[in-house]
Design a protein around this motif. Structure first.
Motif, PDB file in Angstrom:
ATOM      1  N   LEU A  83      73.209  26.810  30.144  1.00 13.25           N
ATOM      2  CA  LEU A  83      74.235  26.771  31.201  1.00 13.25           C
ATOM      3  C   LEU A  83      73.881  27.731  32.337  1.00 13.25           C
ATOM      4  O   LEU A  83      74.086  27.433  33.511  1.00 13.25           O
ATOM      5  N   LEU A  84      73.363  28.907  31.965  1.00 11.38           N
ATOM      6  CA  LEU A  84      72.979  29.884  32.983  1.00 11.38           C
ATOM      7  C   LEU A  84      71.875  29.288  33.860  1.00 11.38           C
ATOM      8  O   LEU A  84      71.890  29.417  35.081  1.00 11.38           O
ATOM      9  N   GLU A  85      70.950  28.614  33.176  1.00 11.87           N
ATOM     10  CA  GLU A  85      69.830  28.002  33.903  1.00 11.87           C
ATOM     11  C   GLU A  85      70.346  26.903  34.834  1.00 11.87           C
ATOM     12  O   GLU A  85      69.991  26.861  36.016  1.00 11.87           O
ATOM     13  N   GLU A  86      71.226  26.038  34.281  1.00 12.03           N
ATOM     14  CA  GLU A  86      71.782  24.950  35.110  1.00 12.03           C
ATOM     15  C   GLU A  86      72.539  25.496  36.306  1.00 12.03           C
ATOM     16  O   GLU A  86      72.611  24.874  37.354  1.00 12.03           O
ATOM     17  N   HIS A  87      73.111  26.688  36.132  1.00 10.51           N
ATOM     18  CA  HIS A  87      73.883  27.309  37.217  1.00 10.51           C
ATOM     19  C   HIS A  87      72.959  27.943  38.256  1.00 10.51           C
ATOM     20  O   HIS A  87      73.407  28.492  39.247  1.00 10.51           O
TER      21      HIS A  87
END
Ligand code: C5P
Ligand code: C5P
Ligand code: C5P
Length: 465
Positions: A83-87
């Motif tokens: 999720l951090l990466e997608e963000h």
């Protein structure tokens, strides 16, 4: 890298930041973690903002600011690195301090995680404290908050309390003078706030025949022992105020009562952590009641009130928290009663109940844990709950115990796998895990978790069919 090196690196990353955003969890561990970090950083003159989320899921990511600050994910993040990466967060603007099972992704985010060092009994507040102490070795006053976080996340072992690195943190608190350790103390909730007979009457784990669920009988039991239960002004004493000798007298009588009814005595005693710098006869006086107060704040959407209390604010914030605590405890009682009345559906390897929209998703896990010890404790317990603000999503909470862990059960793995299959996401620990799944996949999801648990039990014991 060793834990010490990871902690040192985390302190260096923080030291180089211009400003920091702490993103933390709403439970007792998350709130105490945030309070440790915020205080440590403010003392260094750093600019700090805090954000609390009930879970790091796609909707919650909108609370993570897109600015130049260092994003300090605390008590969450390890299981949601994708999720951090997608963000769009890069590895040089993120630091994760966590104790949840990690789910790595393409980006190597720097993190300190107890589990990376084989430590299963130190929560995020413990890691936050180690980092705070690496920043300023004199910050041992913050050890108390770390103990609250660890106790809130049930990191203590039955009988011997906090162990390993978490135990060293207790020692710092003792050295600082704001923690007193009491070993072989009474393992009941309310030893700092409830009249002794009420404390005993409300205690049902361990269940003490003739005392549990009956405060009048508890009072008669105590009166027969001849201990003084009132202060000179006629007010009831709380357990913590009883003289040592009286406490011993009561404990040995309770042990005899348990033995007389063929019950185990091992849950009767626990190591407790008293905070002598806090006002007497308040939930701030011991780690267990303090943690419950913070849980009450966070799980009822007021984590900032909890954080203010951790910062030492005892006025208005405390009064508000006390109201939330009373409410929290009464709803938890209702939740447990609801589960017991509604009854669980037993599958071969799990038991479950759906609480609909009756209780908030933030507390159903607590109900799962409490119900487990009253129902078939050999079968992992699942509670499903509707999410009032997101009707298309169902919250799942599961709890099990050491017995099942010893037989191969791993709830984190089970829920991650089953949730992925259902188009949702899960995470947590071997003993306690949760997930969000699409509402219309509930039935197949429960079956899928049951199948996975069956496989887990069978892999540890080939005779289990
Ligand atoms: O976010 P998460 O780490 O908060 O939740 C931890 C959960 O695991 C808590 O609800 C805690 O009660 C539960 N737990 C448990 N038994 C343990 C350790 C943790 O039920 N031995
Ligand atoms: O979410 P987790 O399983 O940690 O829940 C543990 C919390 O449950 C405690 O911190 C407390 O808030 C609550 N609890 C309670 N009364 C009990 C048992 C648990 O309020 N008898
Ligand atoms: O919500 P609950 O108390 O049941 O959560 C138990 C554990 O599972 C917690 O550690 C929580 O952080 C984790 N969890 C998770 N992903 C979810 C729900 C819960 O990692 N979607």
């Amino acid at each position: 890298m060793s834990l010490e090196n990871d902690v040192r690196r985390a302190a260096d990353i923080i030291g180089e930041a211009d400003s920091v955003t702490i993103i933390s969890h709403i439970d007792a561990d998350g709130i105490s973690t945030e309070a440790i970090l915020a205080q440590a950083l403010v003392r260094e003159g750093m600019a700090v903002e805090s954000v609390f989320v009930r879970q790091l899921e796609p909707m919650a990511m909108r609370h993570v600011p897109k600015d130049g600050s260092l994003k300090l994910f605390a008590d969450l993040g390890a299981g949601q690195q994708n999720l951090l990466e997608e963000h769009g967060l890069s590895s040089d603007e993120v630091l994760i301090l966590d104790h949840h099972v990690g789910q790595p992704c393409g980006t190597a985010y720097p993190q300190v995680n107890s589990l990376d060092h084989g430590i299963t009994r130190m929560s995020a507040a413990g890691i936050a404290y180690l980092v705070a102490k690496a920043i300023d070795p004199t910050a041992i006053d913050l050890a108390k908050l770390a103990v609250i976080g660890n106790v809130g996340d049930m990191m203590a072992r039955e009988n011997c309390g906090l162990v390993g690195p978490a135990r060293e943190i207790v020692r710092d608190g003792v050295e600082c003078g704001n923690i007193v350790v009491q070993d072989h103390d009474l393992n009941c909730y309310g030893t700092s706030t409830r009249p002794v007979h009420v404390c005993l009457g409300y205690c049902d784990d361990p269940y003490i025949d003739g005392i549990s669920n009956n405060t009048n009988a508890a009072l008669r039991f105590l009166e027969r022992l001849g201990v003084e239960l009132k202060n000179p002004r006629g007010g009831w004493l709380v357990w913590e105020e009883l003289p040592f000798e009286d406490r011993r007298t009561i404990i040995s009588a309770l042990a005899q009562q348990l033995i007389a009814h063929g019950r185990e005595t091992d849950r009767l005693l626990a190591e407790t952590y008293i905070f002598p710098d806090e006002p007497e006869r308040t939930p701030l006086r011991n780690a267990s009641e303090y943690a419950t107060l913070l849980n009450a704040c966070g799980r009822w959407a007021k984590p900032r009130i909890g954080s203010r209390i951790c910062h030492g604010e005892h006025g208005e914030a405390y009064r508000e928290a006390e109201h939330m605590l009373a409410h929290h405890r009464s709803v938890i009682r209702d939740l447990l009663q609801y589960i017991l009345d509604a009854g669980v559906t037993e599958l071969s390897h799990l038991q479950y109940v759906h609480t609909g929209d009756r209780f908030p998703d933030t507390i159903v896990g607590i109900g799962a844990g409490m119900a487990l010890s009253k129902l078939n404790w050999k079968k992992p317990m699942m509670v499903l709950a509707a999410m009032v603000d997101e009707p298309e999503v169902t919250k799942v909470s599961m709890r099990t115990n050491e017995w099942a862990l010893g037989r191969g059960v791993d709830l984190q793995k089970a829920l991650v796998e089953a949730a992925a299959g259902a188009g949702g996401a899960g995470g947590g620990h071997r003993i306690a895990a949760g997930a969000f799944i699409p509402h219309d996949t509930e039935e197949e999801f429960v079956d899928s978790v049951n199948r996975i648990l069956k496989r887990q039990f069978a892999s540890a014991d080939p005779d289990d069919s």
